[in-house]
Design a protein around this motif. Structure first.
Motif, PDB file in Angstrom:
ATOM      1  N   SER A  96       0.893  -1.058  -0.007  1.00  0.00           N
ATOM      2  CA  SER A  96       0.043  -0.145  -0.082  1.00  0.00           C
ATOM      3  C   SER A  96       0.738   1.353   0.081  1.00  0.00           C
ATOM      4  CB  SER A  96      -1.155   0.120   1.271  1.00  0.00           C
ATOM      5  OG  SER A  96      -1.750  -1.238   1.209  1.00  0.00           O
ATOM      6  N   GLU A  97       1.793   1.215   0.783  1.00  0.00           N
ATOM      7  CA  GLU A  97       2.899   2.222   0.669  1.00  0.00           C
ATOM      8  C   GLU A  97       3.584   2.646  -0.522  1.00  0.00           C
ATOM      9  OE1 GLU A  97       3.374   4.628   3.210  1.00  0.00           O
ATOM     10  OE2 GLU A  97       1.714   3.893   4.383  1.00  0.00           O
ATOM     11  N   SER A  98       3.862   1.554  -1.124  1.00  0.00           N
ATOM     12  CA  SER A  98       4.574   1.559  -2.418  1.00  0.00           C
ATOM     13  C   SER A  98       3.405   2.184  -3.615  1.00  0.00           C
ATOM     14  CB  SER A  98       4.680   0.068  -3.115  1.00  0.00           C
ATOM     15  OG  SER A  98       5.430   0.095  -4.364  1.00  0.00           O
ATOM     16  N   SER A  99       2.182   1.833  -3.288  1.00  0.00           N
ATOM     17  CA  SER A  99       1.154   2.170  -4.104  1.00  0.00           C
ATOM     18  C   SER A  99       0.898   3.788  -4.048  1.00  0.00           C
ATOM     19  CB  SER A  99      -0.124   1.570  -3.852  1.00  0.00           C
ATOM     20  OG  SER A  99      -0.107   0.220  -4.247  1.00  0.00           O
ATOM     21  N   LYS A 100       0.763   4.134  -2.556  1.00  0.00           N
ATOM     22  CA  LYS A 100       0.985   5.546  -2.544  1.00  0.00           C
ATOM     23  C   LYS A 100       2.029   6.505  -3.226  1.00  0.00           C
ATOM     24  CE  LYS A 100      -1.621   4.805   1.972  1.00  0.00           C
ATOM     25  NZ  LYS A 100      -1.805   4.880   3.461  1.00  0.00           N
TER      26      LYS A 100
ATOM     27  N   LYS B  46       3.452   5.448  -5.827  1.00  0.00           N
ATOM     28  CA  LYS B  46       3.420   5.637  -7.226  1.00  0.00           C
ATOM     29  C   LYS B  46       2.305   6.728  -7.702  1.00  0.00           C
ATOM     30  CE  LYS B  46       4.849   0.956  -7.989  1.00  0.00           C
ATOM     31  NZ  LYS B  46       4.425  -0.528  -8.746  1.00  0.00           N
ATOM     32  N   ILE B  47       1.177   6.512  -6.609  1.00  0.00           N
ATOM     33  CA  ILE B  47       0.054   7.503  -6.921  1.00  0.00           C
ATOM     34  C   ILE B  47       0.347   9.141  -6.898  1.00  0.00           C
ATOM     35  CG2 ILE B  47      -2.262   8.459  -5.912  1.00  0.00           C
ATOM     36  CD1 ILE B  47      -2.874   5.399  -5.273  1.00  0.00           C
ATOM     37  N   SER B  48       1.343   9.303  -6.090  1.00  0.00           N
ATOM     38  CA  SER B  48       2.105  10.591  -5.546  1.00  0.00           C
ATOM     39  C   SER B  48       2.419  11.500  -6.867  1.00  0.00           C
ATOM     40  CB  SER B  48       2.991  10.746  -4.679  1.00  0.00           C
ATOM     41  OG  SER B  48       3.954  10.148  -4.830  1.00  0.00           O
ATOM     42  N   ILE B  49       2.874  10.690  -7.738  1.00  0.00           N
ATOM     43  CA  ILE B  49       3.427  10.992  -9.404  1.00  0.00           C
ATOM     44  C   ILE B  49       2.358  11.770  -9.783  1.00  0.00           C
ATOM     45  CG2 ILE B  49       4.197  10.202 -11.415  1.00  0.00           C
ATOM     46  CD1 ILE B  49       5.368   7.920 -10.085  1.00  0.00           C
ATOM     47  N   LEU B  50       0.956  11.456  -9.860  1.00  0.00           N
ATOM     48  CA  LEU B  50      -0.066  12.054 -10.455  1.00  0.00           C
ATOM     49  C   LEU B  50      -0.071  13.479 -10.074  1.00  0.00           C
ATOM     50  CD1 LEU B  50      -2.733   9.203 -10.555  1.00  0.00           C
ATOM     51  CD2 LEU B  50      -0.957   9.600 -12.318  1.00  0.00           C
ATOM     52  N   SER B  51       0.182  13.764  -8.880  1.00  0.00           N
ATOM     53  CA  SER B  51       0.060  15.147  -8.420  1.00  0.00           C
ATOM     54  C   SER B  51       1.228  16.003  -9.055  1.00  0.00           C
ATOM     55  CB  SER B  51      -0.037  15.210  -6.937  1.00  0.00           C
ATOM     56  OG  SER B  51       1.088  14.652  -6.527  1.00  0.00           O
ATOM     57  N   ASP B  52       2.400  15.185  -9.371  1.00  0.00           N
ATOM     58  CA  ASP B  52       3.697  16.059  -9.777  1.00  0.00           C
ATOM     59  C   ASP B  52       3.726  16.288 -11.179  1.00  0.00           C
ATOM     60  OD1 ASP B  52       4.610  15.865  -7.046  1.00  0.00           O
ATOM     61  OD2 ASP B  52       5.531  13.962  -7.298  1.00  0.00           O
ATOM     62  N   VAL B  53       2.695  15.814 -11.820  1.00  0.00           N
ATOM     63  CA  VAL B  53       2.781  16.055 -13.451  1.00  0.00           C
ATOM     64  C   VAL B  53       1.735  16.982 -13.889  1.00  0.00           C
ATOM     65  CG1 VAL B  53       3.913  13.887 -14.081  1.00  0.00           C
ATOM     66  CG2 VAL B  53       1.234  14.201 -13.948  1.00  0.00           C
ATOM     67  N   PRO B  54       2.104  17.926 -14.821  1.00  0.00           N
ATOM     68  CA  PRO B  54       1.119  18.858 -15.188  1.00  0.00           C
ATOM     69  C   PRO B  54      -0.551  18.517 -15.590  1.00  0.00           C
ATOM     70  CG  PRO B  54       3.208  19.398 -16.490  1.00  0.00           C
ATOM     71  CD  PRO B  54       2.981  17.773 -15.705  1.00  0.00           C
ATOM     72  N   CYS B  55      -0.493  17.074 -16.238  1.00  0.00           N
ATOM     73  CA  CYS B  55      -1.603  16.477 -16.966  1.00  0.00           C
ATOM     74  C   CYS B  55      -2.305  15.939 -15.626  1.00  0.00           C
ATOM     75  CB  CYS B  55      -1.181  15.703 -18.020  1.00  0.00           C
ATOM     76  SG  CYS B  55      -0.280  14.495 -17.626  1.00  0.00           S
ATOM     77  N   GLY B  56      -1.781  15.619 -14.506  1.00  0.00           N
ATOM     78  CA  GLY B  56      -2.601  15.059 -13.428  1.00  0.00           C
ATOM     79  C   GLY B  56      -3.037  13.659 -13.901  1.00  0.00           C
ATOM     80  N   ASP B  57      -4.255  13.434 -13.616  1.00  0.00           N
ATOM     81  CA  ASP B  57      -4.924  11.881 -13.793  1.00  0.00           C
ATOM     82  C   ASP B  57      -5.751  11.984 -15.114  1.00  0.00           C
ATOM     83  OD1 ASP B  57      -6.939  13.470 -12.957  1.00  0.00           O
ATOM     84  OD2 ASP B  57      -7.542  11.815 -11.279  1.00  0.00           O
ATOM     85  N   ASN B  58      -5.591  12.919 -16.055  1.00  0.00           N
ATOM     86  CA  ASN B  58      -6.351  13.122 -17.288  1.00  0.00           C
ATOM     87  C   ASN B  58      -6.085  12.346 -18.415  1.00  0.00           C
ATOM     88  OD1 ASN B  58      -7.824  15.321 -16.033  1.00  0.00           O
ATOM     89  ND2 ASN B  58      -6.278  16.733 -16.533  1.00  0.00           N
TER      90      ASN B  58
ATOM     91  N   ALA C 100      -2.780   2.253 -12.173  1.00  0.00           N
ATOM     92  CA  ALA C 100      -3.036   0.988 -11.796  1.00  0.00           C
ATOM     93  C   ALA C 100      -3.076   0.808 -10.099  1.00  0.00           C
ATOM     94  CB  ALA C 100      -1.762   0.281 -12.445  1.00  0.00           C
ATOM     95  N   ALA C 101      -1.960   1.533  -9.758  1.00  0.00           N
ATOM     96  CA  ALA C 101      -1.823   1.662  -8.090  1.00  0.00           C
ATOM     97  C   ALA C 101      -3.165   2.374  -7.423  1.00  0.00           C
ATOM     98  CB  ALA C 101      -0.451   2.423  -7.781  1.00  0.00           C
ATOM     99  N   LYS C 102      -3.633   3.349  -8.228  1.00  0.00           N
ATOM    100  CA  LYS C 102      -4.604   4.320  -7.919  1.00  0.00           C
ATOM    101  C   LYS C 102      -5.908   3.249  -7.946  1.00  0.00           C
ATOM    102  CE  LYS C 102      -7.302   8.333  -8.397  1.00  0.00           C
ATOM    103  NZ  LYS C 102      -7.577   9.633  -9.203  1.00  0.00           N
TER     104      LYS C 102
ATOM    105  N   LYS D  67      -6.660  -3.166  -1.492  1.00  0.00           N
ATOM    106  CA  LYS D  67      -5.731  -3.245  -0.504  1.00  0.00           C
ATOM    107  C   LYS D  67      -6.059  -2.856   0.950  1.00  0.00           C
ATOM    108  CE  LYS D  67      -1.731  -3.430  -3.866  1.00  0.00           C
ATOM    109  NZ  LYS D  67      -0.746  -2.826  -4.216  1.00  0.00           N
ATOM    110  N   VAL D  68      -6.633  -1.613   1.088  1.00  0.00           N
ATOM    111  CA  VAL D  68      -6.944  -1.062   2.077  1.00  0.00           C
ATOM    112  C   VAL D  68      -7.992  -1.935   2.940  1.00  0.00           C
ATOM    113  CG1 VAL D  68      -8.034   0.933   3.467  1.00  0.00           C
ATOM    114  CG2 VAL D  68      -6.222   1.407   1.739  1.00  0.00           C
ATOM    115  N   ASN D  69      -9.124  -2.113   2.012  1.00  0.00           N
ATOM    116  CA  ASN D  69      -9.957  -2.934   2.683  1.00  0.00           C
ATOM    117  C   ASN D  69      -9.538  -4.128   2.935  1.00  0.00           C
ATOM    118  OD1 ASN D  69     -12.140  -1.165   1.819  1.00  0.00           O
ATOM    119  ND2 ASN D  69     -12.744  -1.676  -0.172  1.00  0.00           N
TER     120      ASN D  69
END
Length: 202
Positions: A41-45, A47-59, A71-73, A79-81
């Protein structure tokens, strides 16, 4: 006063050792699974943090540079459940283990008590046998003493051989000593039996 009753048998509950081992193994397995899931889960988080670092976000979910992040998102909620479900199971298992530990303590006490009662029962059985032998010994010594006294009276009355008379007196002294020892042993036995009876678990 004689001890009339032997201690009752103690009913020993089921040995919890196997259950404790089983639940302990389950707890270890759950802890390991939870640790691995949290690590993923930490590894997934990350990877997900990358989305906030790129200009296009999750578009652009099909962007080859962001495939792992998307995929991680998508996988993170599952995984949390799963972690939450396993932690509930872990909590239940720990509660069960606590209950088993308390039960184990009572079980060990019952085993010890049963063994102690069995020991007392055996001691009382041996004491009873010893008591009967001592009573017989005393009865025989008393009978011999009476016969020796009668013989001694006859020697004194008829003035028979002085050597035989002295020998009979020595025998009489030995018999009296034996009788005294038997009585002393009987007193000691009864004291011991009283101590044994005082340890009986009802």
């Amino acid at each position: 006063q004689r001890c009339e009753h032997l201690p009752d048998n103690i009913e020993i509950p089921e040995d919890p050792t196997a259950k404790i081992r089983k639940v302990s193994n389950e707890i270890s397995s759950l802890e390991l699974s939870i640790a691995k899931l949290k690590e993923r889960s930490e590894s997934s988080k990350k990877k997900i943090s990358i989305l906030s670092d790129v200009p296009c976000g999750d578009n652009f979910p099909h962007c080859k540079f962001l495939i792992d992040a998307f995929a991680a998102k998508n996988e993170l909620p599952a995984k949390v459940n799963e972690i939450n479900s396993l932690e509930l199971l872990l909590n239940d298992s720990r509660n069960e283990l606590d209950s088993l530990r308390k039960y184990e303590k009572k079980w060990k006490e019952a085993v010890t008590e049963a063994a102690n009662n069995e020991n007392i029962r055996n001691q009382l059985a041996r004491s009873k046998q010893k008591h009967e032998l001592l009573q017989l010994h005393l009865k025989q010594a008393h009978s011999i003493l009476q016969s020796a006294n009668e013989e001694l009276k006859n020697f004194v009355s008829f003035g028979d051989d002085i050597v035989k008379l002295n020998k009979l007196r020595l025998e009489l002294t030995d018999i009296e000593r034996m009788q005294k020892k038997a009585r002393t042993n009987l007193v000691s036995f009864r004291t011991n039996e009283k101590n044994i009876c005082s340890r009986i678990t009802v």
